[in-house]
Design a protein around this motif. Structure first.
Motif, PDB file in Angstrom:
ATOM      1  N   SER A 101      -5.465   4.743   9.101  1.00 38.94           N
ATOM      2  CA  SER A 101      -4.850   4.241   8.267  1.00 38.94           C
ATOM      3  C   SER A 101      -4.786   2.442   8.030  1.00 38.94           C
ATOM      4  CB  SER A 101      -3.282   3.779   8.409  1.00 38.94           C
ATOM      5  OG  SER A 101      -3.252   3.290  10.075  1.00 38.94           O
ATOM      6  N   TRP A 102      -4.646   2.543   6.449  1.00 36.71           N
ATOM      7  CA  TRP A 102      -5.007   1.324   5.823  1.00 36.71           C
ATOM      8  C   TRP A 102      -4.015   0.188   6.483  1.00 36.71           C
ATOM      9  CZ3 TRP A 102      -3.615   3.945   0.183  1.00 36.71           C
ATOM     10  CH2 TRP A 102      -5.063   4.830  -0.250  1.00 36.71           C
ATOM     11  N   GLN A 103      -3.003   0.404   6.583  1.00 38.14           N
ATOM     12  CA  GLN A 103      -2.135  -0.596   7.477  1.00 38.14           C
ATOM     13  C   GLN A 103      -2.619  -1.152   8.673  1.00 38.14           C
ATOM     14  OE1 GLN A 103      -1.200   2.083   7.526  1.00 38.14           O
ATOM     15  NE2 GLN A 103       0.329   3.422   9.495  1.00 38.14           N
ATOM     16  N   LYS A 104      -3.338  -0.610   9.418  1.00 32.28           N
ATOM     17  CA  LYS A 104      -4.070  -0.757  10.738  1.00 32.28           C
ATOM     18  C   LYS A 104      -5.033  -1.413  10.699  1.00 32.28           C
ATOM     19  CE  LYS A 104      -1.986   0.956  13.624  1.00 32.28           C
ATOM     20  NZ  LYS A 104      -0.630   0.764  15.041  1.00 32.28           N
ATOM     21  N   VAL A 105      -5.376  -2.832  10.656  1.00 29.54           N
ATOM     22  CA  VAL A 105      -6.674  -3.870  11.165  1.00 29.54           C
ATOM     23  C   VAL A 105      -6.635  -4.305   9.902  1.00 29.54           C
ATOM     24  CG1 VAL A 105      -9.161  -3.728  11.976  1.00 29.54           C
ATOM     25  CG2 VAL A 105      -7.235  -1.745  12.707  1.00 29.54           C
ATOM     26  N   MET A 106      -6.552  -3.806   9.107  1.00 26.82           N
ATOM     27  CA  MET A 106      -6.879  -4.416   7.717  1.00 26.82           C
ATOM     28  C   MET A 106      -5.163  -4.364   7.101  1.00 26.82           C
ATOM     29  SD  MET A 106      -9.923  -4.604   7.305  1.00 26.82           S
ATOM     30  CE  MET A 106     -10.214  -5.069   5.782  1.00 26.82           C
TER      31      MET A 106
END
Length: 391
Positions: free
Chosen positions: A193-198
């Protein structure tokens, strides 16, 4: 440990964002960095579809995803993408689902209670451990979580995945994909998902399919009905438009622009190698501090299985062990509450279903200096809490 509270630290983290999801924005992030030409436009317009395709192409470039793999944007974050893969692909042959923390156990529940797979093996392990993955039969489809977000335990390698496997591998990589190398030849369906890590905005998931996964989807129709949001086929073939910038439902183009900004930042600092190096350095700092702190221990005993993203730690020692179960649960909550009120560090409490713990996000968007400055504050807050309990 003495009940004497040490002097309050003087240096404060400049960016006190340590949440494990959504994670910190990248250094220098600003709304002014987001392009706005796509906003107010249809996601099916040339502009809107072009930005979605650019997000896919830039993801492929940075992650080094093979050219013959397809990448699609799906609704519902990593959960939506992972469940889409499970619902679309499982049931064709025996399956193994491996879990060692909260989210992996959700996939077990899907397999057992929702899909009701007839030939299912479940491999489970406690927080801080991973199951014996060598038990996975090469004839099975397998669902696993690369990195246990709520336990801090990751797979040490992919040696347990057979090169001549007959089943497909479904990999939940959401808290690992930009922080740890992905062994793409061993991975058939990978999600994040976009909100994890980045640290981008949420609600969108990425589904990466190998040629073997594509063949499975096109040759197999599951016996259960598929919700519209999981339908990847058009007729008997994979709907490849989904992997060229079209989407099953309406995406947020504002969130898309935020994700693009994070990818462009990653590219500007040196790409995947730089992201890995930043996460490694942050995690090493925290792990070394845990080892040097007598009242803490890493939730993951085996260093080879310790993540470089959400580092989890639990409390130990005579004083802590003497507390009631209720008071033990209160210790990390009090530490986090105290430092959040002081704007020293946000959202670094352990996961609600995990043992009482702290969890510091160490991914690449977190500044090394901010992590370094947080740690003395945790020591100070722990001494304050101990003093309060002992008063």
């Amino acid at each position: 440990m003495s009940n004497t509270v040490p002097a309050e630290p003087t240096l404060r983290p400049e960016r006190p964002f340590f949440s494990s999801g959504p994670t910190s924005k990248f250094p220098g992030w600003s709304l002014d960095l987001l392009k706005t030409e796509s906003l107010g436009r249809s996601h099916r317009s040339k502009t809107g579809k072009g930005r979605l395709k650019y997000a896919i192409d830039l993801s492929r470039k940075i992650l080094g995803i093979p050219d013959d793999y397809l990448i699609g944007i799906l609704p519902g974050s990593d959960t939506g993408a992972l469940e889409c893969a499970m619902w679309s692909m499982l049931g064709a042959r025996p399956a193994t689902v491996a879990a060692w923390e909260s989210f992996g156990n959700v996939w077990i529940q899907d397999a057992v209670k929702q899909l009701k797979l007839k030939e299912l093996t479940v491999l489970n392990a406690d927080y801080g451990e991973i199951p014996d993955l060598t038990q996975v039969d090469k004839g099975d489809d397998v669902v696993f979580t690369w990195n246990g977000t709520t336990s801090g335990a990751k797979i040490p390698n992919t040696d347990w995945i057979a090169d001549d496997r007959e089943g497909v591998t479904i990999n939940d990589a959401t808290s690992a994909v930009f922080a740890q190398p992905m062994d793409w030849p061993k991975l058939d369906a990978t999600t994040y998902s976009w909100q994890k890590v980045m640290g981008s905005e949420a609600a969108h998931g990425m589904l990466i399919l190998s040629p073997r996964a594509i063949e499975r989807i096109e040759s197999y129709d599951p016996e259960w009905p598929l919700p519209k949001l999981f339908r990847l086929k058009k007729g008997d073939k994979l709907n490849r438009a989904i992997f060229e910038g079209a989407t099953i439902n309406t995406p947020s183009l504002l969130a898309t622009e935020d994700y693009i900004a994070s990818l462009e930042w990653a590219e500007s600092i040196g790409g995947l190698d730089a992201l890995h190096a930043r996460a490694d350095a942050n995690a090493q700092l925290v792990c070394d501090w845990i080892e040097a702190t007598p009242w803490l221990r890493n939730m993951v005993a085996d260093p080879a299985k310790r993540t470089n993203t959400g580092v989890c730690m639990v409390f130990q020692g005579d004083w802590y062990d003497s507390l009631s179960e209720e008071d033990q649960k209160a210790v990390p909550k009090k530490i986090v509450s105290m430092l959040e009120e002081m704007h020293i560090g946000y959202d670094f409490n352990g996961y609600r279903d995990a043992p009482p713990s702290l969890r510091i996000w160490c991914g690449a968007t977190v500044d090394h200096e901010s992590v370094k400055r947080l740690l003395p504050w945790i020591e100070w807050a722990y001494a304050k809490v101990q003093s309060e309990f002992s008063a």
